[in-house]
Design a protein around this motif. Sequence first.
Motif, PDB file in Angstrom:
ATOM      1  N   LEU A  96       2.356  -9.500 -11.783  1.00  0.00           N
ATOM      2  CA  LEU A  96       3.799  -9.462 -11.538  1.00  0.00           C
ATOM      3  C   LEU A  96       4.574  -9.045 -12.794  1.00  0.00           C
ATOM      4  O   LEU A  96       5.519  -8.253 -12.703  1.00  0.00           O
ATOM      5  N   ASN A  97       4.174  -9.556 -13.932  1.00  0.00           N
ATOM      6  CA  ASN A  97       4.867  -9.191 -15.180  1.00  0.00           C
ATOM      7  C   ASN A  97       4.645  -7.727 -15.525  1.00  0.00           C
ATOM      8  O   ASN A  97       5.556  -7.067 -16.053  1.00  0.00           O
ATOM      9  N   HIS A  98       3.448  -7.220 -15.245  1.00  0.00           N
ATOM     10  CA  HIS A  98       3.188  -5.804 -15.530  1.00  0.00           C
ATOM     11  C   HIS A  98       4.078  -4.915 -14.671  1.00  0.00           C
ATOM     12  O   HIS A  98       4.612  -3.910 -15.143  1.00  0.00           O
ATOM     13  N   CYS A  99       4.246  -5.288 -13.416  1.00  0.00           N
ATOM     14  CA  CYS A  99       5.080  -4.493 -12.512  1.00  0.00           C
ATOM     15  C   CYS A  99       6.551  -4.537 -12.907  1.00  0.00           C
ATOM     16  O   CYS A  99       7.271  -3.541 -12.764  1.00  0.00           O
ATOM     17  N   ARG A 100       6.987  -5.673 -13.398  1.00  0.00           N
ATOM     18  CA  ARG A 100       8.407  -5.849 -13.699  1.00  0.00           C
ATOM     19  C   ARG A 100       8.752  -5.558 -15.159  1.00  0.00           C
ATOM     20  O   ARG A 100       9.930  -5.533 -15.516  1.00  0.00           O
ATOM     21  N   GLY A 101       7.753  -5.324 -15.978  1.00  0.00           N
ATOM     22  CA  GLY A 101       7.989  -5.066 -17.387  1.00  0.00           C
ATOM     23  C   GLY A 101       8.542  -3.673 -17.629  1.00  0.00           C
ATOM     24  O   GLY A 101       8.533  -2.807 -16.754  1.00  0.00           O
ATOM     25  N   ALA A 102       9.000  -3.468 -18.846  1.00  0.00           N
ATOM     26  CA  ALA A 102       9.619  -2.187 -19.209  1.00  0.00           C
ATOM     27  C   ALA A 102       8.626  -1.224 -19.842  1.00  0.00           C
ATOM     28  O   ALA A 102       9.020  -0.193 -20.368  1.00  0.00           O
ATOM     29  N   GLY A 103       7.343  -1.558 -19.790  1.00  0.00           N
ATOM     30  CA  GLY A 103       6.348  -0.724 -20.440  1.00  0.00           C
ATOM     31  C   GLY A 103       6.067   0.572 -19.692  1.00  0.00           C
ATOM     32  O   GLY A 103       6.602   0.852 -18.623  1.00  0.00           O
ATOM     33  N   LEU A 104       5.173   1.348 -20.288  1.00  0.00           N
ATOM     34  CA  LEU A 104       4.784   2.635 -19.745  1.00  0.00           C
ATOM     35  C   LEU A 104       3.981   2.463 -18.458  1.00  0.00           C
ATOM     36  O   LEU A 104       3.151   1.572 -18.347  1.00  0.00           O
ATOM     37  N   HIS A 105       4.230   3.333 -17.472  1.00  0.00           N
ATOM     38  CA  HIS A 105       3.422   3.367 -16.249  1.00  0.00           C
ATOM     39  C   HIS A 105       3.021   4.815 -15.981  1.00  0.00           C
ATOM     40  O   HIS A 105       3.866   5.712 -16.005  1.00  0.00           O
ATOM     41  N   ILE A 106       1.736   5.031 -15.746  1.00  0.00           N
ATOM     42  CA  ILE A 106       1.221   6.374 -15.491  1.00  0.00           C
ATOM     43  C   ILE A 106       0.172   6.297 -14.388  1.00  0.00           C
ATOM     44  O   ILE A 106      -0.243   5.208 -13.979  1.00  0.00           O
ATOM     45  N   ARG A 107      -0.241   7.484 -13.920  1.00  0.00           N
ATOM     46  CA  ARG A 107      -1.291   7.524 -12.902  1.00  0.00           C
ATOM     47  C   ARG A 107      -2.552   6.878 -13.473  1.00  0.00           C
ATOM     48  O   ARG A 107      -2.996   7.200 -14.567  1.00  0.00           O
ATOM     49  N   GLY A 108      -3.113   5.953 -12.692  1.00  0.00           N
ATOM     50  CA  GLY A 108      -4.241   5.159 -13.169  1.00  0.00           C
ATOM     51  C   GLY A 108      -3.821   3.753 -13.547  1.00  0.00           C
ATOM     52  O   GLY A 108      -4.672   2.942 -13.936  1.00  0.00           O
ATOM     53  N   CYS A 109      -2.517   3.457 -13.429  1.00  0.00           N
ATOM     54  CA  CYS A 109      -2.007   2.095 -13.686  1.00  0.00           C
ATOM     55  C   CYS A 109      -2.933   1.083 -13.029  1.00  0.00           C
ATOM     56  O   CYS A 109      -3.258   1.181 -11.845  1.00  0.00           O
ATOM     57  N   TRP A 110      -3.358   0.082 -13.786  1.00  0.00           N
ATOM     58  CA  TRP A 110      -4.382  -0.836 -13.278  1.00  0.00           C
ATOM     59  C   TRP A 110      -3.913  -1.643 -12.065  1.00  0.00           C
ATOM     60  O   TRP A 110      -4.722  -1.960 -11.187  1.00  0.00           O
ATOM     61  N   VAL A 111      -2.620  -1.939 -11.987  1.00  0.00           N
ATOM     62  CA  VAL A 111      -2.122  -2.680 -10.825  1.00  0.00           C
ATOM     63  C   VAL A 111      -2.108  -1.784  -9.587  1.00  0.00           C
ATOM     64  O   VAL A 111      -2.572  -2.183  -8.508  1.00  0.00           O
ATOM     65  N   VAL A 112      -1.584  -0.578  -9.728  1.00  0.00           N
ATOM     66  CA  VAL A 112      -1.559   0.358  -8.596  1.00  0.00           C
ATOM     67  C   VAL A 112      -2.980   0.641  -8.120  1.00  0.00           C
ATOM     68  O   VAL A 112      -3.250   0.703  -6.909  1.00  0.00           O
ATOM     69  N   ASP A 113      -3.924   0.787  -9.050  1.00  0.00           N
ATOM     70  CA  ASP A 113      -5.314   1.023  -8.677  1.00  0.00           C
ATOM     71  C   ASP A 113      -5.884  -0.162  -7.905  1.00  0.00           C
ATOM     72  O   ASP A 113      -6.658   0.017  -6.949  1.00  0.00           O
ATOM     73  N   LEU A 114      -5.539  -1.382  -8.310  1.00  0.00           N
ATOM     74  CA  LEU A 114      -6.015  -2.562  -7.588  1.00  0.00           C
ATOM     75  C   LEU A 114      -5.503  -2.555  -6.149  1.00  0.00           C
ATOM     76  O   LEU A 114      -6.253  -2.847  -5.205  1.00  0.00           O
ATOM     77  N   VAL A 115      -4.234  -2.215  -5.986  1.00  0.00           N
ATOM     78  CA  VAL A 115      -3.652  -2.197  -4.635  1.00  0.00           C
ATOM     79  C   VAL A 115      -4.320  -1.134  -3.774  1.00  0.00           C
ATOM     80  O   VAL A 115      -4.612  -1.356  -2.590  1.00  0.00           O
ATOM     81  N   LEU A 116      -4.594   0.021  -4.367  1.00  0.00           N
ATOM     82  CA  LEU A 116      -5.176   1.133  -3.614  1.00  0.00           C
ATOM     83  C   LEU A 116      -6.700   1.063  -3.531  1.00  0.00           C
ATOM     84  O   LEU A 116      -7.326   1.899  -2.869  1.00  0.00           O
ATOM     85  N   GLY A 117      -7.292   0.095  -4.209  1.00  0.00           N
ATOM     86  CA  GLY A 117      -8.743  -0.050  -4.157  1.00  0.00           C
ATOM     87  C   GLY A 117      -9.484   1.012  -4.943  1.00  0.00           C
ATOM     88  O   GLY A 117     -10.629   1.357  -4.613  1.00  0.00           O
ATOM     89  N   LYS A 118      -8.858   1.544  -5.994  1.00  0.00           N
ATOM     90  CA  LYS A 118      -9.480   2.582  -6.815  1.00  0.00           C
ATOM     91  C   LYS A 118     -10.119   1.944  -8.047  1.00  0.00           C
ATOM     92  O   LYS A 118      -9.566   1.029  -8.622  1.00  0.00           O
TER      93      LYS A 118
ATOM     94  N   MET B  20       0.832  -1.210   0.000  1.00  0.00           N
ATOM     95  CA  MET B  20       0.000   0.000   0.000  1.00  0.00           C
ATOM     96  C   MET B  20       0.864   1.256   0.000  1.00  0.00           C
ATOM     97  O   MET B  20       0.581   2.224  -0.708  1.00  0.00           O
ATOM     98  N   SER B  21       1.928   1.232   0.780  1.00  0.00           N
ATOM     99  CA  SER B  21       2.816   2.394   0.871  1.00  0.00           C
ATOM    100  C   SER B  21       3.505   2.659  -0.468  1.00  0.00           C
ATOM    101  O   SER B  21       3.588   3.804  -0.922  1.00  0.00           O
ATOM    102  N   LEU B  22       3.990   1.601  -1.101  1.00  0.00           N
ATOM    103  CA  LEU B  22       4.659   1.749  -2.399  1.00  0.00           C
ATOM    104  C   LEU B  22       3.697   2.272  -3.461  1.00  0.00           C
ATOM    105  O   LEU B  22       4.024   3.190  -4.216  1.00  0.00           O
ATOM    106  N   ALA B  23       2.502   1.692  -3.505  1.00  0.00           N
ATOM    107  CA  ALA B  23       1.518   2.102  -4.505  1.00  0.00           C
ATOM    108  C   ALA B  23       1.090   3.548  -4.286  1.00  0.00           C
ATOM    109  O   ALA B  23       0.981   4.325  -5.247  1.00  0.00           O
TER     110      ALA B  23
END
Length: 248
Positions: free
Chosen positions: A225-247, A192-195
């Motif tokens: 896990l692959n999305h987090c470790r991949g080299a792709g683009l990450h922006i606000r609204g990232c689906w993994v970060v949103d899942l962790v934060l419950g958004k 939660m803290s990281l996200a």
Amino acid sequence: MTEEEWLVCADPSPMLAVREGTTSERKLWLLGCACCRSVADRLTYPEKVCLFLETVERFIDGEVSSTDVGDRELDAWLDYPLKWINTHDPFWLSVRAVSALWPTLRLDDAIRYGCEAAASKRVGQVAELSSQRRSFRWWKRETKLSEAEVREAESEGVLAEQRLYCDRFREIMGNPFRPIAFSPAWCTSTAMSLASQMYESRDFSLMPILADALQDAGCDNDDILNHCRGAGLHIRGCWVVDLVLGKE
């Protein structure tokens, strides 16, 4: 649209159609802001436009009022003669793209004007690379390119911009053909803290560390896990970060 088509799609229109009625308003607003960030550097005062976009994002999260957004919007456009906003110069097309965010989100317009601005900008780049004479004033521009060269350059600009938009769509929407069963047990205090830190700072360099934290908590979903470790683009609204934060 199939899953295979979604993963390689380079046209945002069918992607929007697939998610119509199932994507939250918050996600759509974040998509609009992300798309408009790609045209902000074409404006005279990009820092003011970025502040406006940040304020829209904060409004989406309930942190500021609509009045605050309006004030930022006014500040962003205060130095521009908006009577020229209907012209087809890439600068004003960029203005129109950002203006499509507020007060009512017109995501199709934001994308369309952004693509048109990219097309016009690409024509200018091709002309400059070809050592063609161009007038300083856009309304007197003389590229001396053939019609075929202009059409090819415009197509290149649009396609490049659309690919950027599609990458952002996948980053925010995830894969609609493969829904995730996200366990609350994975939302440890570390995760939660990281996200939260990445969401607030817009610095997503900690994504691989988030993957480790989720895996330590028992997450065994390869897509996450692959999305987090991949080299792709990450922006606000990232689906993994949103899942962790419950958004949503």
